[in-house]
Motif scaffolding. Structure first.
Motif, PDB file in Angstrom:
ATOM      1  N   VAL A 106       0.864  -1.184   0.000  1.00 43.29           N
ATOM      2  CA  VAL A 106       0.000   0.000   0.000  1.00 43.29           C
ATOM      3  C   VAL A 106       0.896   1.228   0.000  1.00 43.29           C
ATOM      4  O   VAL A 106       1.764   1.372   0.861  1.00 43.29           O
ATOM      5  CB  VAL A 106      -0.920   0.040   1.250  1.00 43.29           C
ATOM      6  N   GLU A 107       0.705   2.122  -0.983  1.00 39.58           N
ATOM      7  CA  GLU A 107       1.547   3.309  -1.097  1.00 39.58           C
ATOM      8  C   GLU A 107       0.875   4.514  -0.445  1.00 39.58           C
ATOM      9  O   GLU A 107      -0.317   4.761  -0.655  1.00 39.58           O
ATOM     10  CB  GLU A 107       1.842   3.624  -2.568  1.00 39.58           C
ATOM     11  N   PHE A 108       1.654   5.263   0.332  1.00 41.77           N
ATOM     12  CA  PHE A 108       1.195   6.519   0.932  1.00 41.77           C
ATOM     13  C   PHE A 108       2.068   7.667   0.416  1.00 41.77           C
ATOM     14  O   PHE A 108       3.296   7.519   0.318  1.00 41.77           O
ATOM     15  CB  PHE A 108       1.292   6.464   2.466  1.00 41.77           C
ATOM     16  N   GLN A 109       1.416   8.781   0.100  1.00 40.99           N
ATOM     17  CA  GLN A 109       2.117  10.025  -0.219  1.00 40.99           C
ATOM     18  C   GLN A 109       1.755  11.041   0.857  1.00 40.99           C
ATOM     19  O   GLN A 109       0.574  11.279   1.110  1.00 40.99           O
ATOM     20  CB  GLN A 109       1.717  10.559  -1.594  1.00 40.99           C
ATOM     21  N   ILE A 110       2.759  11.633   1.473  1.00 42.04           N
ATOM     22  CA  ILE A 110       2.535  12.563   2.587  1.00 42.04           C
ATOM     23  C   ILE A 110       3.098  13.916   2.180  1.00 42.04           C
ATOM     24  O   ILE A 110       4.273  14.029   1.805  1.00 42.04           O
ATOM     25  CB  ILE A 110       3.221  12.066   3.869  1.00 42.04           C
ATOM     26  N   ARG A 111       2.265  14.963   2.254  1.00 39.13           N
ATOM     27  CA  ARG A 111       2.707  16.298   1.839  1.00 39.13           C
ATOM     28  C   ARG A 111       1.894  17.365   2.546  1.00 39.13           C
ATOM     29  O   ARG A 111       0.840  17.080   3.114  1.00 39.13           O
ATOM     30  CB  ARG A 111       2.546  16.453   0.321  1.00 39.13           C
ATOM     31  N   THR A 112       2.366  18.610   2.479  1.00 39.35           N
ATOM     32  CA  THR A 112       1.610  19.734   3.023  1.00 39.35           C
ATOM     33  C   THR A 112       0.636  20.252   1.969  1.00 39.35           C
ATOM     34  O   THR A 112       0.703  19.862   0.794  1.00 39.35           O
ATOM     35  CB  THR A 112       2.552  20.874   3.438  1.00 39.35           C
TER      36      THR A 112
END
Length: 791
Positions: A378-384
């Motif tokens: 499972v891929e997560f992208q974390i950003r503001t």
């Protein structure tokens, strides 16, 4: 004759729709224009006549309401009025023109303007979007656009206009030249490419009305050029949609099958997605990390590309769903990463920190792949939030042209540098096919991130080498490269770089680019700079060679180049059609003009009474005069002539050999042995292009020649022969041997470097003294074309 038009309001229209002035709904026709060749020739439908119409026609309404709704949010009323005027002008110009779908053509510019409004482009860009096809399809001139809308809008429209009026040899050349023109305009104003991308996106959305062959061609062009440009500018929403639309139109059957498979998987995995979202949100809330979570589905094209690259079936693609986490600030990104890693185990090697090291287009996020509850990745992208705006809108999120007095952001600086590199490529590379291919390589989305010794980060295409790295730093650094260190270890210049490598370039002031670099460099900038340097070097060397050839020919005529006055030179240049002496010398050096003929012309110019007799001197006379030619009037070679002089590989002449030179057209001087069989045959066919040559007393470098060594087929024989050659100060450039190892003897064929014939004789004597050597001799002529040679 003026006419009025009545539009029937849509009962579902909004208050804003109904409030738009009539002028926004239907344009006032200033002048009818002929349909373009691309327009669908359809009769105008009957109009809803009013009392004062004697010969009415109906004009289908295209509403500006949706566009104005978007524009009113950030533009003042005065600017909206200018946009209305641009709409009226465009609508009048496109009157009677229809799209392949049957819609009035004006619907396309309005749709393009709406896409630009989504990016909050300024007034001039919106006007250019409305007017972008008036010049191409309807013949509106640049002067008319300047008169009505100003020079800036006219320049934007001009940058968007294809070169249909020019004649090209094929469609690919047209595509390249159109792109080259757009590139120049884009470097002046980034809005050009943004409007162009909006134009291409709407065309791709409405491609279904086109013929199948046209859909495939346009789709391939979109995926080769426009989608990568969108990615390079950080317009990821546009990039993904262009790729999916291109995939759908170029491979409709594959797209349909994959679409059905994803739809089925969506239903099967819906519960899993909800479960992961709920667990991640609960964990983030418990850790008091303020966040928003979204489940997202990968595009069909990205799934298809992964299946192709990894040779997998759809059933084996596990990560068709991903998740995005939006947090308030950078510190929260790393806190969220820690929470997720404590919730699910991370997959080794599947973490990318694009916050610390942003992508070349300014993209920033943390990427991590975790092992989900059912064992699937499972891929997560974390950003503001700010990173998210840049990730979706890229360069459109902060204008390069809006506040020129402000210090540019890192993304603006990167975009400016990229545009400048493309300008350098197009300036130095005039071959259309090579230019387009170079740009395609330069737009490749995959990148590696490497470091300079001072910890500066550089993004390079995957497969880039230390030479690409050097040219990315500075042209002079690339030109003077002689070696490279990667992670403090010396490596070959063709070594492919990997992310995280620390690269150091070793230079020498006298070094120059090597033509062999073109076989492995990856970036367009490096390729264009190398070619430019080689052409410049060849030009300078051709000028010097041409001067020496003309001096030699004039000496045979008892004249000296230095004694010719300006009047003679002026007449000679007028006769040859050149503007300068260097241009004439370069043509002689490249073999495009024969020095002997020019020398005869100089004789006629110096002695007018001989003007009639000079042209009558035929080839036989020149050949007879060559027979009495002494060494002082022949051209002398010492090995320092560079790439303008090449030594034929059929006979590989070395100092001490009797030599003769052939001036190939555009190839410079090719040196052969006088007894070379190939040279003799070619001399009989074209004697005018041959000149006498001699060796200088001291040569500046070793020369290559061939050796044939027949040896007994015993263990270690090649190493022992090579050692004997090296012991006598001769380097081995190349070696081959017979494939049949079952014979009692075998032939070893070497290309070695020697100073002269005496040095070669020393090497041969040393080889003949070896007890397992049956015979050692200089290689005889082998099949080779005249043009083959090495500098």
């Amino acid at each position: 004759m003026p006419s009025s038009h009545t539009a029937t309001p849509d009962p579902k229209a909004s208050v804003t729709d109904l409030a738009v002035p009539a002028a926004d709904q239907v344009a006032t026709i200033k002048r009818p224009r002929a349909r373009s060749k691309n327009a669908t020739a359809e009769p105008e439908p009957a109009a809803i006549a009013t009392g004062d119409e004697s010969a009415a026609t109906r004009h289908v309404c295209v509403s500006l309401a949706s566009l104005l709704d978007k524009l009113q949010a950030y533009l003042p009323e005065a600017d909206l009025q200018r946009i209305r005027e641009a709409y009226r002008f465009a609508d009048a110009a496109h009157l009677g023109q229809y799209r392949a779908s049957g819609e009035p053509y004006i619907s396309h510019p309005v749709a393009v303007a709406e896409l630009c409004a989504d990016w909050k482009l300024d007034t001039q860009a919106i006007m250019a979007a409305l007017l972008h096809d008036t010049a191409e399809d309807k013949g509106i001139t640049q002067a008319e656009l300047i008169e009505h809308f100003g020079s800036t809008v006219a320049d934007l429209v001009d940058g968007l206009t294809k070169l249909d009026k020019l004649q090209f040899s094929n469609r690919e050349e047209n595509q390249s030249e159109s792109f080259r023109k757009m590139l120049l305009a884009m470097a002046r104003d980034i809005r050009v490419i943004l409007v162009k991308l909006a134009d291409r996106l709407h065309n791709m959305r409405t491609l279904g009305a086109m013929a199948a062959s046209k859909r495939v061609r346009i789709s391939r062009e979109t995926m080769d050029i426009y989608a990568p440009i969108a990615h390079r500018l950080g317009l990821n929403l546009v990039y993904r949609e262009l790729q999916d639309l291109g995939f759908a139109n170029s491979h409709p059957n594959r797209y349909a099958v994959l679409s059905r498979a994803v739809l089925a998987a969506r239903g099967n995995r819906h519960g899993l997605v909800e479960k992961i979202l709920a667990a991640a949100q609960a964990a983030l809330n418990e850790a008091q990390v303020p966040s928003q979570l979204f489940g997202r589905e990968k595009t069909l094209y990205s799934i298809y590309r992964k299946m192709r690259s990894k040779h997998l079936s759809f059933a084996h693609i596990q990560d068709i769903f991903g998740f995005r986490v939006l947090v308030p600030d950078v510190l929260d990104c790393y806190r969220a990463l820690g929470v997720l890693h404590s919730l699910y185990k991370p997959m080794p090697g599947k973490f990318e920190d694009y916050i610390a090291i942003p992508k070349a287009n300014g993209y920033q996020s943390l990427h991590t792949t975790l092992i989900g509850p059912n064992g699937n990745p499972v891929e997560f992208q974390i950003r503001t939030e700010a990173m998210h705006r840049i990730a979706e809108s890229g360069v459109a999120a902060h204008w390069l042209y809006k506040t020129p007095e402000d210090k540019p952001t890192p993304q603006q600086a990167q975009t400016n540098a990229w545009l400048q590199s493309l300008l350098d490529i197009q300036t130095e590379n005039r071959d259309w096919a090579d230019f387009l291919e170079t740009v395609k390589v330069d737009l490749a989305p995959d990148a590696v991130y490497v470091f300079t010794p001072k910890s500066r980060i550089l993004a390079l295409p995957r497969g880039a080498t230390p030479v690409d790295f050097a040219y990315a730093i500075h042209t002079n650094l690339g030109d003077q490269t002689v070696a490279a260190k990667v992670n403090n270890a010396l490596v070959p210049l063709r070594t492919e770089l990997r992310s995280g490598d620390v690269v150091e370039i070793i230079t020498a002031p006298a070094s120059r680019p090597n033509p062999s670099w073109l076989s492995f460099v990856r970036t367009g900038r490096a390729r264009s700079k190398i070619r430019h340097a080689l052409r410049t070097t060849q030009q300078a060397e051709s000028v010097e060679l041409g001067r020496r050839l003309l001096q030699s020919a004039l000496r045979h005529e008892h004249l000296d180049l230095l004694t010719l006055d300006d009047a003679v030179w002026d007449k000679l240049l007028r006769w040859t059609g050149f503007k300068s002496r260097d241009d004439l010398y370069a043509d002689i050096g490249l073999g495009k003009r024969v020095a002997d003929i020019l020398a005869k012309r100089v004789v006629a110019l110096v002695s007018p009474q001989d003007a009639l007799s000079a042209p009558l001197l035929d080839t036989i006379e020149r050949l007879e005069s060559r027979a009495t030619h002494d060494a002082q009037t022949s051209l002398q070679l010492d090995g320092s002539e560079g790439i303008s002089v090449r030594y034929a590989t059929c006979c590989r002449p070395i100092p001490g050999d009797a030599i003769i030179g052939y001036l190939g057209k555009g190839e410079g001087l090719i040196v052969h042995q006088q007894d070379c069989d190939i040279a003799r045959r070619l001399f009989q066919k074209d004697p005018d292009r041959w000149i006498d040559l001699s060796w200088a007393e001291e040569c500046t470098r070793p020369f290559e020649t061939g050796l044939s060594v027949i040896v007994q087929n015993t263990k270690g024989v090649l190493a022992r022969v090579a050692a004997a050659i090296s012991e006598h100060d001769s380097d081995i450039a190349h070696v081959t041997m017979d494939e049949d190892t079952q014979q009692a003897t075998t032939e070893l064929r070497f290309v070695v470097q020697v100073r002269d014939r005496k040095h070669l004789a020393d090497v041969l004597r040393a080889l003949r003294r070896l007890q397992f050597v049956v015979r050692a001799s200089r290689a005889k002529n082998r099949t080779a074309g005249l043009g083959s040679g090495n500098s």
